[in-house]
Scaffold this motif. Structure first.
Motif, PDB file in Angstrom:
ATOM      1  N   SER A 114       3.112   1.176 -17.080  1.00 31.28           N
ATOM      2  CA  SER A 114       1.834   1.709 -16.621  1.00 31.28           C
ATOM      3  C   SER A 114       0.959   1.925 -17.848  1.00 31.28           C
ATOM      4  O   SER A 114       1.426   2.443 -18.868  1.00 31.28           O
ATOM      5  CB  SER A 114       2.041   3.032 -15.884  1.00 31.28           C
ATOM      6  N   ILE A 115      -0.293   1.524 -17.776  1.00 35.90           N
ATOM      7  CA  ILE A 115      -1.215   1.630 -18.902  1.00 35.90           C
ATOM      8  C   ILE A 115      -2.308   2.640 -18.551  1.00 35.90           C
ATOM      9  O   ILE A 115      -2.969   2.507 -17.519  1.00 35.90           O
ATOM     10  CB  ILE A 115      -1.843   0.263 -19.241  1.00 35.90           C
ATOM     11  N   CYS A 116      -2.472   3.650 -19.406  1.00 36.97           N
ATOM     12  CA  CYS A 116      -3.475   4.685 -19.167  1.00 36.97           C
ATOM     13  C   CYS A 116      -4.725   4.416 -19.991  1.00 36.97           C
ATOM     14  O   CYS A 116      -4.643   3.995 -21.152  1.00 36.97           O
ATOM     15  CB  CYS A 116      -2.910   6.054 -19.536  1.00 36.97           C
ATOM     16  N   PHE A 117      -5.866   4.670 -19.402  1.00 34.83           N
ATOM     17  CA  PHE A 117      -7.159   4.515 -20.064  1.00 34.83           C
ATOM     18  C   PHE A 117      -7.821   5.881 -20.131  1.00 34.83           C
ATOM     19  O   PHE A 117      -8.120   6.480 -19.104  1.00 34.83           O
ATOM     20  CB  PHE A 117      -8.048   3.539 -19.301  1.00 34.83           C
ATOM     21  N   LYS A 118      -7.993   6.352 -21.379  1.00 31.38           N
ATOM     22  CA  LYS A 118      -8.568   7.674 -21.604  1.00 31.38           C
ATOM     23  C   LYS A 118      -7.702   8.722 -20.918  1.00 31.38           C
ATOM     24  O   LYS A 118      -6.489   8.697 -21.019  1.00 31.38           O
ATOM     25  CB  LYS A 118     -10.023   7.711 -21.150  1.00 31.38           C
ATOM     26  N   GLU A 119      -8.290   9.629 -20.174  1.00 29.94           N
ATOM     27  CA  GLU A 119      -7.525  10.753 -19.640  1.00 29.94           C
ATOM     28  C   GLU A 119      -7.164  10.593 -18.170  1.00 29.94           C
ATOM     29  O   GLU A 119      -6.095  11.021 -17.740  1.00 29.94           O
ATOM     30  CB  GLU A 119      -8.310  12.051 -19.835  1.00 29.94           C
ATOM     31  N   HIS A 120      -8.021   9.969 -17.392  1.00 33.10           N
ATOM     32  CA  HIS A 120      -7.848  10.013 -15.949  1.00 33.10           C
ATOM     33  C   HIS A 120      -7.560   8.659 -15.291  1.00 33.10           C
ATOM     34  O   HIS A 120      -7.217   8.626 -14.106  1.00 33.10           O
ATOM     35  CB  HIS A 120      -9.100  10.612 -15.294  1.00 33.10           C
ATOM     36  N   TRP A 121      -7.696   7.563 -16.011  1.00 32.88           N
ATOM     37  CA  TRP A 121      -7.568   6.261 -15.386  1.00 32.88           C
ATOM     38  C   TRP A 121      -6.293   5.552 -15.821  1.00 32.88           C
ATOM     39  O   TRP A 121      -5.849   5.694 -16.962  1.00 32.88           O
ATOM     40  CB  TRP A 121      -8.781   5.392 -15.708  1.00 32.88           C
ATOM     41  N   MET A 122      -5.689   4.798 -14.915  1.00 33.44           N
ATOM     42  CA  MET A 122      -4.459   4.090 -15.211  1.00 33.44           C
ATOM     43  C   MET A 122      -4.421   2.780 -14.441  1.00 33.44           C
ATOM     44  O   MET A 122      -5.146   2.589 -13.454  1.00 33.44           O
ATOM     45  CB  MET A 122      -3.234   4.933 -14.856  1.00 33.44           C
ATOM     46  N   ALA A 123      -3.571   1.866 -14.923  1.00 29.42           N
ATOM     47  CA  ALA A 123      -3.365   0.582 -14.254  1.00 29.42           C
ATOM     48  C   ALA A 123      -1.904   0.189 -14.370  1.00 29.42           C
ATOM     49  O   ALA A 123      -1.265   0.437 -15.397  1.00 29.42           O
ATOM     50  CB  ALA A 123      -4.251  -0.500 -14.864  1.00 29.42           C
ATOM     51  N   GLU A 124      -1.378  -0.365 -13.323  1.00 28.74           N
ATOM     52  CA  GLU A 124      -0.043  -0.972 -13.327  1.00 28.74           C
ATOM     53  C   GLU A 124      -0.273  -2.459 -13.076  1.00 28.74           C
ATOM     54  O   GLU A 124      -0.383  -2.893 -11.927  1.00 28.74           O
ATOM     55  CB  GLU A 124       0.829  -0.321 -12.267  1.00 28.74           C
ATOM     56  N   PRO A 125      -0.394  -3.244 -14.174  1.00 29.92           N
ATOM     57  CA  PRO A 125      -0.857  -4.628 -14.051  1.00 29.92           C
ATOM     58  C   PRO A 125       0.113  -5.561 -13.357  1.00 29.92           C
ATOM     59  O   PRO A 125      -0.276  -6.650 -12.945  1.00 29.92           O
ATOM     60  CB  PRO A 125      -1.074  -5.055 -15.508  1.00 29.92           C
ATOM     61  N   PHE A 126       1.352  -5.141 -13.219  1.00 29.80           N
ATOM     62  CA  PHE A 126       2.318  -5.983 -12.523  1.00 29.80           C
ATOM     63  C   PHE A 126       3.461  -5.120 -12.008  1.00 29.80           C
ATOM     64  O   PHE A 126       3.995  -4.286 -12.728  1.00 29.80           O
ATOM     65  CB  PHE A 126       2.876  -7.062 -13.447  1.00 29.80           C
ATOM     66  N   TYR A 127       3.813  -5.309 -10.748  1.00 25.62           N
ATOM     67  CA  TYR A 127       5.046  -4.729 -10.212  1.00 25.62           C
ATOM     68  C   TYR A 127       5.565  -5.650  -9.120  1.00 25.62           C
ATOM     69  O   TYR A 127       4.858  -6.554  -8.632  1.00 25.62           O
ATOM     70  CB  TYR A 127       4.835  -3.299  -9.709  1.00 25.62           C
ATOM     71  N   CYS A 128       6.799  -5.474  -8.751  1.00 23.67           N
ATOM     72  CA  CYS A 128       7.423  -6.375  -7.782  1.00 23.67           C
ATOM     73  C   CYS A 128       8.475  -5.605  -6.995  1.00 23.67           C
ATOM     74  O   CYS A 128       8.756  -4.435  -7.274  1.00 23.67           O
ATOM     75  CB  CYS A 128       8.047  -7.579  -8.494  1.00 23.67           C
ATOM     76  N   GLY A 129       9.069  -6.273  -6.026  1.00 20.58           N
ATOM     77  CA  GLY A 129      10.105  -5.620  -5.238  1.00 20.58           C
ATOM     78  C   GLY A 129      10.426  -6.385  -3.978  1.00 20.58           C
ATOM     79  O   GLY A 129      10.068  -7.559  -3.817  1.00 20.58           O
ATOM     80  N   LEU A 130      11.117  -5.705  -3.104  1.00 19.90           N
ATOM     81  CA  LEU A 130      11.512  -6.293  -1.827  1.00 19.90           C
ATOM     82  C   LEU A 130      11.524  -5.201  -0.773  1.00 19.90           C
ATOM     83  O   LEU A 130      11.601  -4.006  -1.084  1.00 19.90           O
ATOM     84  CB  LEU A 130      12.876  -6.976  -1.948  1.00 19.90           C
ATOM     85  N   TYR A 131      11.436  -5.608   0.476  1.00 16.26           N
ATOM     86  CA  TYR A 131      11.545  -4.660   1.577  1.00 16.26           C
ATOM     87  C   TYR A 131      12.085  -5.357   2.817  1.00 16.26           C
ATOM     88  O   TYR A 131      12.033  -6.590   2.945  1.00 16.26           O
ATOM     89  CB  TYR A 131      10.217  -3.959   1.873  1.00 16.26           C
ATOM     90  N   ILE A 132      12.650  -4.550   3.701  1.00 20.43           N
ATOM     91  CA  ILE A 132      13.197  -5.032   4.972  1.00 20.43           C
ATOM     92  C   ILE A 132      12.479  -4.311   6.098  1.00 20.43           C
ATOM     93  O   ILE A 132      12.391  -3.079   6.094  1.00 20.43           O
ATOM     94  CB  ILE A 132      14.710  -4.796   5.057  1.00 20.43           C
ATOM     95  N   THR A 133      11.970  -5.079   7.024  1.00 14.69           N
ATOM     96  CA  THR A 133      11.225  -4.533   8.155  1.00 14.69           C
ATOM     97  C   THR A 133      11.932  -4.875   9.466  1.00 14.69           C
ATOM     98  O   THR A 133      12.422  -5.989   9.637  1.00 14.69           O
ATOM     99  CB  THR A 133       9.792  -5.103   8.190  1.00 14.69           C
ATOM    100  N   THR A 134      11.996  -3.902  10.349  1.00 14.83           N
ATOM    101  CA  THR A 134      12.538  -4.139  11.685  1.00 14.83           C
ATOM    102  C   THR A 134      11.505  -3.702  12.712  1.00 14.83           C
ATOM    103  O   THR A 134      10.681  -2.823  12.454  1.00 14.83           O
ATOM    104  CB  THR A 134      13.860  -3.369  11.890  1.00 14.83           C
ATOM    105  N   ILE A 135      11.540  -4.334  13.879  1.00 16.45           N
ATOM    106  CA  ILE A 135      10.583  -4.050  14.946  1.00 16.45           C
ATOM    107  C   ILE A 135      11.313  -3.530  16.169  1.00 16.45           C
ATOM    108  O   ILE A 135      12.420  -3.988  16.486  1.00 16.45           O
ATOM    109  CB  ILE A 135       9.755  -5.312  15.290  1.00 16.45           C
ATOM    110  N   ALA A 136      10.744  -2.547  16.836  1.00 15.80           N
ATOM    111  CA  ALA A 136      11.357  -1.951  18.013  1.00 15.80           C
ATOM    112  C   ALA A 136      11.172  -2.853  19.235  1.00 15.80           C
ATOM    113  O   ALA A 136      10.126  -3.480  19.401  1.00 15.80           O
ATOM    114  CB  ALA A 136      10.768  -0.573  18.282  1.00 15.80           C
ATOM    115  N   GLY A 137      12.202  -2.932  20.081  1.00 15.68           N
ATOM    116  CA  GLY A 137      12.126  -3.736  21.298  1.00 15.68           C
ATOM    117  C   GLY A 137      13.440  -4.424  21.596  1.00 15.68           C
ATOM    118  O   GLY A 137      14.062  -5.017  20.702  1.00 15.68           O
ATOM    119  N   ASP A 138      13.894  -4.352  22.859  1.00 18.41           N
ATOM    120  CA  ASP A 138      15.171  -4.943  23.247  1.00 18.41           C
ATOM    121  C   ASP A 138      15.153  -6.465  23.236  1.00 18.41           C
ATOM    122  O   ASP A 138      16.207  -7.098  23.179  1.00 18.41           O
ATOM    123  CB  ASP A 138      15.571  -4.461  24.652  1.00 18.41           C
TER     124      ASP A 138
END
Length: 223
Positions: A114-138
């Motif tokens: 994470s890169i901070c600019f001055k006191e109050h501003w920040m940027a996360e120029p790259f992140y990644c990941g994965l997730y699993i989603t399920t849907i309700a219904g028989d």
């Protein structure tokens, strides 16, 4: 979704990788207690262990394969808070399906810096990941029902794994409850789209990538 967005994401990630060693070279603190002046992430100091169960942030996300809108809570951890785990609940209105649907998502994020600019501003120029989603219904299934020929469907209609990359930009307000607020966007795809791309060369990256965006609210400013 524009292909230029994907190029912008890659450019941002490369820019962050370029800044990383330059900032590290100017760090004169001993390695055992090394602090990064450009990376202000830190853990909250809880007096009781049970307090670690409290969520560290809230999230709202639009699209991304987890419903039209989804909301949830999450926890960050790791030496530099580089890991996040989110649990989200979403919904799909009836006009996008045969009837109103609920979705449930477990998401894992990795944020290398994470890169901070001055006191109050920040940027996360790259992140990644994965997730699993399920849907309700028989009518959705994890395993192929017996009424279909063997291996007629080679995938689950109830659960869908996704991978993603993204960027975040935020600011830190003067507030005792909120540490900072971030806006983010992500490009994601699932295993079904990747298989379709591998077996159908006519599909473009635009056909298999999905754009989503949202807001993350980091809670509990440390005193």
């Amino acid at each position: 979704m524009k292909w230029s967005i994907f190029k912008l994401l890659l450019a941002g990630g490369m820019a962050g990788m370029t800044l990383l060693p330059l900032c590290a070279q100017n760090d004169s603190i001993a390695p055992a207690v090394k602090e990064r002046r450009w990376d202000k992430r830190e853990h909250l100091r809880y007096d009781e262990r049970w307090e670690r169960l409290k969520p560290t942030h809230l999230k709202w996300q639009y699209a991304g394969g987890m419903g039209l809108n989804s909301v949830g809570v999450g926890w960050d951890y790791g030496r530099r808070c580089q890991w996040e785990t989110d649990c989200q609940v979403g919904f799909l209105p009836a006009k996008y399906a045969e009837k109103f649907r609920l979705t449930f998502t477990v998401k894992q994020n990795y944020i290398p810096w994470s890169i901070c600019f001055k006191e109050h501003w920040m940027a996360e120029p790259f992140y990644c990941g994965l997730y699993i989603t399920t849907i309700a219904g028989d009518e959705f299934w994890k395993k192929e029902p017996g009424r279909y020929p063997n291996k007629y469907y080679n995938f689950s209609t109830k659960m869908r794994p996704y991978i993603f990359v993204g960027q975040r930009f935020g600011f830190s307000p003067h507030h005792d409850l909120v540490r900072h607020v971030s806006l983010f966007y992500e490009l994601s795809t699932c295993e079904l789209y990747l298989i379709s791309k591998a077996t159908n060369k006519s599909l473009s990256m635009r056909d298999i990538l999905r754009l989503s965006f949202g807001v993350k609210v980091q809670l509990f400013r440390d005193e």
